[in-house]
Design an enzyme around this catalytic site. Structure first.
Site: not given
Ligand code: FAD
Length: 517
Positions: A10, A36, A39, A44, A75, A93, A362-363
Site C-alpha cells: 500500500g 501491512s 511494515i 520518499v 516542478k 527543464p 520511480g513514479i
Molecule cells: P514501498 O513504499 O516500499 O511500499 C511497499 C508496501 O508493501 C508497503 O505498504 C508495505 O507495508 C507493503 N508490504 C511489504 N511486505 C508486505 C507483506 N508481507 N504483507 C503486506 N504488505 C507488505 N521516485 C520518484 O518518482 N521520484 C523521486 O524523487 C524518488 N526519490 C526516491 C528516493 C529514494 C532514496 C528511493 C529509494 C526511491 C525514490 N523514488 C522516487 C522511488 C519511489 O520512492 C518509489 O517508486 C515509490 O515510493 C513506490 O514505492 P513502492 O510502493 O513500490 O514501495
C-alpha cells in the site's frame, strides 16, 4: 474474463495501481489491496516526471482536487548544482527546444554562444525557476498559452504517456504518504477493498502460479491476477516466483540514501518550482520543495561513503534546522526484475525496478507499469504474447532511463576525487559509449538516443551534455554556411518572453497559498 485482482502493498505503487484499475474498469473487475500495518512504506519519492499529469487526468482529478491534500507544488525541471564545478548550476527543464531552419536552438547556441547560460538562452523555464515563479497565473491559466503557438496542452483526458508524443511543461512535487492516503480514499470510494494485514505466506497452484496470499489475521485472499507492490522486498515476484533481479550496480554504483524532512517557512523563502540535485563527494543531494516543508536526501555509493559520513554531510547541507530531524537511512536495490510479469504475477513499483532518483523516474515507472498493465490486461486464457510484450516494454523503459543517468556521470566535468574520476571510466550499458563519442560532433537526435524507448527526448540529452560541461561539444559545421538571422531573432524572442513572463507570473508561493485557502 479475468475479474479478480489482488494487490499486495500500500505504498505509492499499490495505491496508484488500485486507483487506476478502479478508474479503468469500474466494478467489472474486483480489486483487493492488502497492506501491512507493521511494515512501513519507503517514505520518499516526492518528485515526478512531467507525464504524471496523464495519471491524474485519467483518474478525472483536477489539480485543485488533490494538490492541497498532498502539500503538492509545481516542478518545471531539475536544477543541477556543482556537477561541473562548485557554484555552477543549470536547469534541465520539461521544455522542448524550438527549432530554427531545421536545427534545435541548442545547435544554434553552440554556433553563436549568445551568453554563457545555454539554459537561459534556449529555454523559458530557466528564468521562471531562477525567479521562483508559478507556471500558472492566479486565474489558473498556464504560462505556455501566451507564447507557443500550437503547443497548448491538449484538452484530451484519459490518455497515457505513450499515446501522446508531448510532455506537459511541468510535473509535481508531493508528499508521498499524503498522496497514498488520498488515493486510498479515491480507490475505496470506487469499490477497492483494503485489508490491513501482513501477508505471511504465498500459495501456489500446480503450475507454480499464485493461488492465494495468506494473511496473519484475515485468512487466505484468492485472486486471478496478483500485483506485487511490496517494494524492494519483491515478495511475490522475486521471493515467490523466483524471478531474478538484474543489478545495475556496475553502471550506477549509488546504492544508499539518507533522507530528512525539513519544515520551512515558504512565505519568507519562496518555493523554487524545480527539484535541485546538488553534487557531493560520493553522490548528490536532492532538495524537493513541497508546500510547507522540504524533502531532502543524500544519494550515495556505499563504496565511497559510510552512512555516518553521508548523514553528517546532509545535516551540514541543510543547516541548523536539521538538528531535530530524524534521518531515514535507505539501502537501494538498483536494477530491474528480469521479467516483471511472470505467470499471474505482475510487479509494479520498486519490486519491478528502480534507478537512483536523479531524474525522478520511480513514479514514472509505476505509471508506465500500470498503463501498460491495462493495455495488456489478459483474459483468463492467459495469452503469453501479452506477457512477453509487457515485459519488453517495461525493460526498455528502465534500460532507457539507466542510459540517460549514466550519461549524467560521464558528462559531468567534476573530477576532483575517486568517486567522480571512476564515473568516467565505468562500464557503459548497451552501446552508449559509441553514441556518446558521436554526440561530441553530432549532437543527440531522436535517432541516436536509446533506441527502443524515448522516455527522455533528445532535448534532455542535449541539456545534460551542455550543462554538465565535461564533454566539449562541437558546433554543427553546416550552421556556418547558413544565414542565421532567424536564430538571432529567436534568441531575442526567448529573452523577451522570459523577462515578460517573470514580470507577469505570480510567485509559486502566492499561487499555491491561494490554492490552499
Ligand atoms: P514501498 O513504499 O516500499 O511500499 C511497499 C508496501 O508493501 C508497503 O505498504 C508495505 O507495508 C507493503 N508490504 C511489504 N511486505 C508486505 C507483506 N508481507 N504483507 C503486506 N504488505 C507488505 N521516485 C520518484 O518518482 N521520484 C523521486 O524523487 C524518488 N526519490 C526516491 C528516493 C529514494 C532514496 C528511493 C529509494 C526511491 C525514490 N523514488 C522516487 C522511488 C519511489 O520512492 C518509489 O517508486 C515509490 O515510493 C513506490 O514505492 P513502492 O510502493 O513500490 O514501495
Amino acid at each position: 474474463m479475468l475479474k479478480n485482482v489482488v494487490i499486495v502493498g500500500g505504498g505509492t505503487a499499490g495505491w496508484m495501481t488500485a486507483s487506476y484499475l478502479a478508474s479503468a474498469f469500474g466494478d467489472r473487475v474486483s480489486v483487493t489491496l492488502v497492506e501491512s500495518k507493521r511494515i512501513s512504506t519507503i517514505g520518499v519519492g516526492e518528485a515526478t516526471f512531467s507525464t504524471v499529469r496523464h495519471f491524474f487526468e485519467y483518474l478525472g482529478l483536477r489539480e485543485q482536487d488533490w494538490m492541497p491534500h498532498c502539500n503538492a507544488s509545481y516542478k518545471l525541471g531539475i536544477r543541477f548544482e556543482n556537477w561541473r564545478e562548485k557554484g555552477h548550476y543549470f536547469y534541465h527543464p520539461f521544455e522542448r527546444l524550438r527549432i530554427v531552419d531545421g536545427f534545435p536552438m541548442t545547435d544554434w547556441w553552440l554556433h553563436k554562444k549568445p551568453s554563457e547560460r545555454f539554459d537561459r538562452d534556449v529555454f523559458l523555464m530557466a528564468s521562471i525557476c531562477d525567479d521562483k515563479r508559478s507556471p500558472r497565473y492566479l486565474d489558473g491559466r498556464l504560462f505556455e498559452q501566451d507564447f507557443v503557438e500550437g503547443r497548448e496542452p491538449a484538452e484530451t483526458t484519459r490518455t497515457t504517456l505513450l499515446d501522446q508524443g508531448t510532455q506537459f511543461p511541468y510535473a509535481y512535487h508531493f508528499d508521498a504518504s499524503l498522496l497514498a492516503n488520498y488515493l486510498s480514499g479515491y480507490a475505496k470510494e470506487r469499490g477497492v477493498t483494503q485489508i490491513l494485514d501482513d501477508v505471511v505466506e504465498v500459495g501456489r497452484d500446480e503450475r507454480g502460479w499464485i493461488s492465494h496470499v495468506r494473511t496473519a489475521e484475515h485468512g487466505d485472499v484468492t485472486g486471478d491476477l496478483f500485483v506485487d507492490c511490496t517494494g524492494f522486498r519483491g515478495l511475490l515476484i522475486n521471493k515467490t516466483m523466483e524471478e531474478p533481479f538484474i543489478s545495475f550496480q556496475d553502471t550506477l554504483p549509488n546504492d544508499s540514501a539518507v533522507a530528512l524532512r525539513v519544515p520551512v517557512d515558504m512565505e519568507e523563502k519562496g518555493l523554487r518550482p524545480c527539484t535541485t540535485a546538488t553534487a557531493q563527494d560520493a553522490g548528490w543531494i536532492w532538495t524537493i520543495p513541497l508546500f510547507g516543508r522540504i524533502g531532502t536526501g543524500y544519494v550515495y555509493a556505499s563504496d565511497y561513503s559510510t552512512p555516518e559520513e553521508a548523514e553528517r554531510t546532509l545535516r551540514e547541507f541543510v543547516g541548523p534546522q536539521a538538528e531535530e530531524m530524524e534521518a531515514n537511512h535507505i539501502r537501494m536495490r538498483v536494477g530491474r526484475t528480469r521479467n516483471p510479469w511472470v505467470g499471474n504475477c505482475v510487479a509494479i513499483g520498486l519490486s519491478c525496478g528502480f534507478v537512483e532518483p536523479l531524474e525522478s523516474t520511480g513514479i514514472f515507472f509505476i505509471q508506465h507499469g500500470i498503463e501498460q498493465l491495462v493495455k495488456h490486461f489478459p483474459a483468463l486464457g492467459w495469452d503469453s504474447a501479452l506477457t512477453d510484450s509487457y515485459n519488453r516494454v517495461m525493460a526498455d523503459a528502465i534500460d532507457g532511463v539507466r542510459e540517460f543517468l549514466v550519461l549524467h556521470y560521464k558528462a559531468a566535468a567534476r573530477n576532483d576525487n575517486a568517486y567522480w574520476r571512476d564515473a568516467k571510466t565505468r562500464t557503459t550499458p548497451d552501446g552508449l559509449q559509441e553514441r556518446f563519442d558521436q554526440w561530441r560532433s553530432k549532437p543527440p537526435a531522436a535517432d541516436t538516443i536509446f533506441p527502443r524507448y524515448h522516455g527522455f527526448e533528445a532535448y534532455s540529452y542535449l541539456a545534460i551534455l551542455l550543462g554538465m560541461g565535461g564533454v566539449p561539444m562541437k558546433p554543427t559545421p553546416a550552421l556556418a554556411l547558413m544565414d542565421g538571422t532567424a536564430a538571432d531573432k529567436e534568441f531575442q524572442m526567448l529573452k523577451d518572453e522570459s523577462l515578460d513572463l517573470v514580470k507577469r507570473l505570480p510567485s509559486q508561493y502566492e499561487y499555491l497559498a491561494q490554492m490552499h485557502r
